[in-house]
Design a protein around this motif. Structure first.
Motif, PDB file in Angstrom:
ATOM      1  N   GLY A  45      23.097  45.338  45.332  1.00 26.42           N
ATOM      2  CA  GLY A  45      21.839  45.680  45.999  1.00 26.42           C
ATOM      3  C   GLY A  45      21.895  45.327  47.474  1.00 26.42           C
ATOM      4  N   ASP A  46      20.777  44.853  47.999  1.00 24.67           N
ATOM      5  CA  ASP A  46      20.698  44.556  49.435  1.00 24.67           C
ATOM      6  C   ASP A  46      21.016  43.106  49.753  1.00 24.67           C
ATOM      7  N   ASP A  47      21.121  42.294  48.729  1.00 14.59           N
ATOM      8  CA  ASP A  47      21.303  40.862  48.929  1.00 14.59           C
ATOM      9  C   ASP A  47      22.792  40.550  49.056  1.00 14.59           C
ATOM     10  N   LEU A  48      23.397  40.947  50.160  1.00 20.75           N
ATOM     11  CA  LEU A  48      24.849  40.884  50.288  1.00 20.75           C
ATOM     12  C   LEU A  48      25.331  39.555  50.864  1.00 20.75           C
ATOM     13  N   PRO A  49      26.418  39.031  50.318  1.00 26.10           N
ATOM     14  CA  PRO A  49      26.997  37.799  50.881  1.00 26.10           C
ATOM     15  C   PRO A  49      27.770  38.120  52.165  1.00 26.10           C
ATOM     16  N   ASP A  50      28.077  37.088  52.947  1.00 29.14           N
ATOM     17  CA  ASP A  50      28.912  37.261  54.149  1.00 29.14           C
ATOM     18  C   ASP A  50      30.386  37.322  53.776  1.00 29.14           C
ATOM     19  N   LEU A  51      30.719  36.765  52.602  1.00 30.96           N
ATOM     20  CA  LEU A  51      32.104  36.752  52.148  1.00 30.96           C
ATOM     21  C   LEU A  51      32.113  36.633  50.634  1.00 30.96           C
ATOM     22  N   LEU A  52      33.141  37.223  50.015  1.00 28.21           N
ATOM     23  CA  LEU A  52      33.252  37.185  48.568  1.00 28.21           C
ATOM     24  C   LEU A  52      34.588  36.567  48.162  1.00 28.21           C
ATOM     25  N   LEU A  53      34.531  35.558  47.296  1.00 32.59           N
ATOM     26  CA  LEU A  53      35.734  34.992  46.678  1.00 32.59           C
ATOM     27  C   LEU A  53      35.803  35.606  45.291  1.00 32.59           C
ATOM     28  N   LEU A  54      36.870  36.337  45.032  1.00 34.13           N
ATOM     29  CA  LEU A  54      36.928  37.146  43.825  1.00 34.13           C
ATOM     30  C   LEU A  54      38.180  36.837  43.013  1.00 34.13           C
ATOM     31  N   ASP A  55      37.972  36.427  41.761  1.00 40.02           N
ATOM     32  CA  ASP A  55      39.094  36.181  40.862  1.00 40.02           C
ATOM     33  C   ASP A  55      39.689  37.528  40.448  1.00 40.02           C
ATOM     34  N   THR A  56      41.002  37.566  40.302  1.00 39.44           N
ATOM     35  CA  THR A  56      41.646  38.826  39.941  1.00 39.44           C
ATOM     36  C   THR A  56      41.404  39.209  38.490  1.00 39.44           C
ATOM     37  N   TRP A  57      41.562  38.246  37.585  1.00 35.31           N
ATOM     38  CA  TRP A  57      41.385  38.553  36.162  1.00 35.31           C
ATOM     39  C   TRP A  57      40.087  37.955  35.664  1.00 35.31           C
ATOM     40  N   MET A  58      39.115  38.796  35.382  1.00 31.41           N
ATOM     41  CA  MET A  58      37.878  38.320  34.770  1.00 31.41           C
ATOM     42  C   MET A  58      37.680  39.085  33.476  1.00 31.41           C
ATOM     43  N   SER A  59      37.057  38.448  32.498  1.00 31.25           N
ATOM     44  CA  SER A  59      36.908  39.129  31.208  1.00 31.25           C
ATOM     45  C   SER A  59      36.142  40.436  31.392  1.00 31.25           C
ATOM     46  N   GLY A  60      36.761  41.506  30.933  1.00 31.66           N
ATOM     47  CA  GLY A  60      36.100  42.804  30.982  1.00 31.66           C
ATOM     48  C   GLY A  60      36.270  43.572  32.277  1.00 31.66           C
ATOM     49  N   VAL A  61      36.597  42.884  33.364  1.00 40.09           N
ATOM     50  CA  VAL A  61      36.673  43.553  34.656  1.00 40.09           C
ATOM     51  C   VAL A  61      37.901  43.071  35.421  1.00 40.09           C
ATOM     52  N   ASP A  62      38.623  44.001  36.008  1.00 43.30           N
ATOM     53  CA  ASP A  62      39.738  43.628  36.872  1.00 43.30           C
ATOM     54  C   ASP A  62      39.190  43.479  38.288  1.00 43.30           C
ATOM     55  N   GLY A  63      39.396  42.296  38.873  1.00 40.50           N
ATOM     56  CA  GLY A  63      38.881  42.033  40.214  1.00 40.50           C
ATOM     57  C   GLY A  63      39.370  43.042  41.244  1.00 40.50           C
ATOM     58  N   ARG A  64      40.572  43.582  41.029  1.00 44.08           N
ATOM     59  CA  ARG A  64      41.096  44.560  41.980  1.00 44.08           C
ATOM     60  C   ARG A  64      40.281  45.848  41.945  1.00 44.08           C
ATOM     61  N   ASP A  65      39.795  46.221  40.750  1.00 47.53           N
ATOM     62  CA  ASP A  65      38.929  47.408  40.660  1.00 47.53           C
ATOM     63  C   ASP A  65      37.606  47.148  41.370  1.00 47.53           C
ATOM     64  N   VAL A  66      37.078  45.945  41.181  1.00 51.37           N
ATOM     65  CA  VAL A  66      35.824  45.572  41.841  1.00 51.37           C
ATOM     66  C   VAL A  66      36.021  45.608  43.357  1.00 51.37           C
ATOM     67  N   CYS A  67      37.141  45.042  43.825  1.00 51.96           N
ATOM     68  CA  CYS A  67      37.446  45.009  45.246  1.00 51.96           C
ATOM     69  C   CYS A  67      37.530  46.427  45.819  1.00 51.96           C
ATOM     70  N   ALA A  68      38.274  47.294  45.144  1.00 48.91           N
ATOM     71  CA  ALA A  68      38.425  48.675  45.616  1.00 48.91           C
ATOM     72  C   ALA A  68      37.068  49.381  45.661  1.00 48.91           C
ATOM     73  N   TYR A  69      36.236  49.120  44.657  1.00 51.02           N
ATOM     74  CA  TYR A  69      34.902  49.726  44.609  1.00 51.02           C
ATOM     75  C   TYR A  69      34.067  49.263  45.809  1.00 51.02           C
ATOM     76  N   LEU A  70      34.047  47.941  46.045  1.00 45.55           N
ATOM     77  CA  LEU A  70      33.236  47.402  47.148  1.00 45.55           C
ATOM     78  C   LEU A  70      33.747  47.885  48.500  1.00 45.55           C
ATOM     79  N   LYS A  71      35.066  47.948  48.652  1.00 45.45           N
ATOM     80  CA  LYS A  71      35.641  48.381  49.928  1.00 45.45           C
ATOM     81  C   LYS A  71      35.443  49.877  50.163  1.00 45.45           C
ATOM     82  N   GLY A  72      35.190  50.626  49.075  1.00 40.44           N
ATOM     83  CA  GLY A  72      34.989  52.057  49.219  1.00 40.44           C
ATOM     84  C   GLY A  72      33.527  52.449  49.342  1.00 40.44           C
ATOM     85  N   ASN A  73      32.662  51.461  49.374  1.00 40.54           N
ATOM     86  CA  ASN A  73      31.222  51.702  49.387  1.00 40.54           C
ATOM     87  C   ASN A  73      30.641  51.312  50.742  1.00 40.54           C
TER      88      ASN A  73
END
Length: 121
Positions: A45-73
């Protein structure tokens, strides 16, 4: 050193790591939010952090997919993302997914803090 109003979000499915990182970052003056579920990052949403610390392997979600999604948005593409993982093998793919930096677990807190500072200090 105080970093008032700088907000860091941590996404890791290990509650112990979340607690430890939150305490260290808060002690260093950052405002910290965290989630155990990487999928929550897909609806920031609109409540964005200034920086994100993201684990690569999280249950159900690959952090790299999340990263690519956020960087493409548009709203989230400028948020610096530091990916963390216990496996050095994923560094290249993390950076390829658009991560700004990578830290291998276990890491020194000083290394983490200086990397965070490098992006939003």
């Amino acid at each position: 050193m105080m970093h008032r109003s700088k907000r860091v979000m941590i996404a890791d499915d290990d509650p112990g790591i979340l607690d430890c990182l939150s305490i260290m970052l808060e002690y260093d003056g950052y405002e910290v939010s965290s989630t155990l579920n990487g999928a929550n990052l897909l609806r920031l949403g609109d409540d964005l952090p200034d920086l994100l610390l993201l684990d690569t392997w999280m249950s159900g979600v690959d952090g790299r997919d999340v990263c690519a999604y956020l960087k493409g948005n548009e709203p989230t593409k400028k948020i610096p993302i530091i990916m963390i993982s216990a496996s050095k093998d994923v560094e290249a793919s993390a950076l390829q997914a658009g991560a700004d930096a990578f830290l291998e677990k276990p890491f020194e807190m000083d290394d983490l803090l200086s990397k965070v500072e490098q992006y939003i200090g």
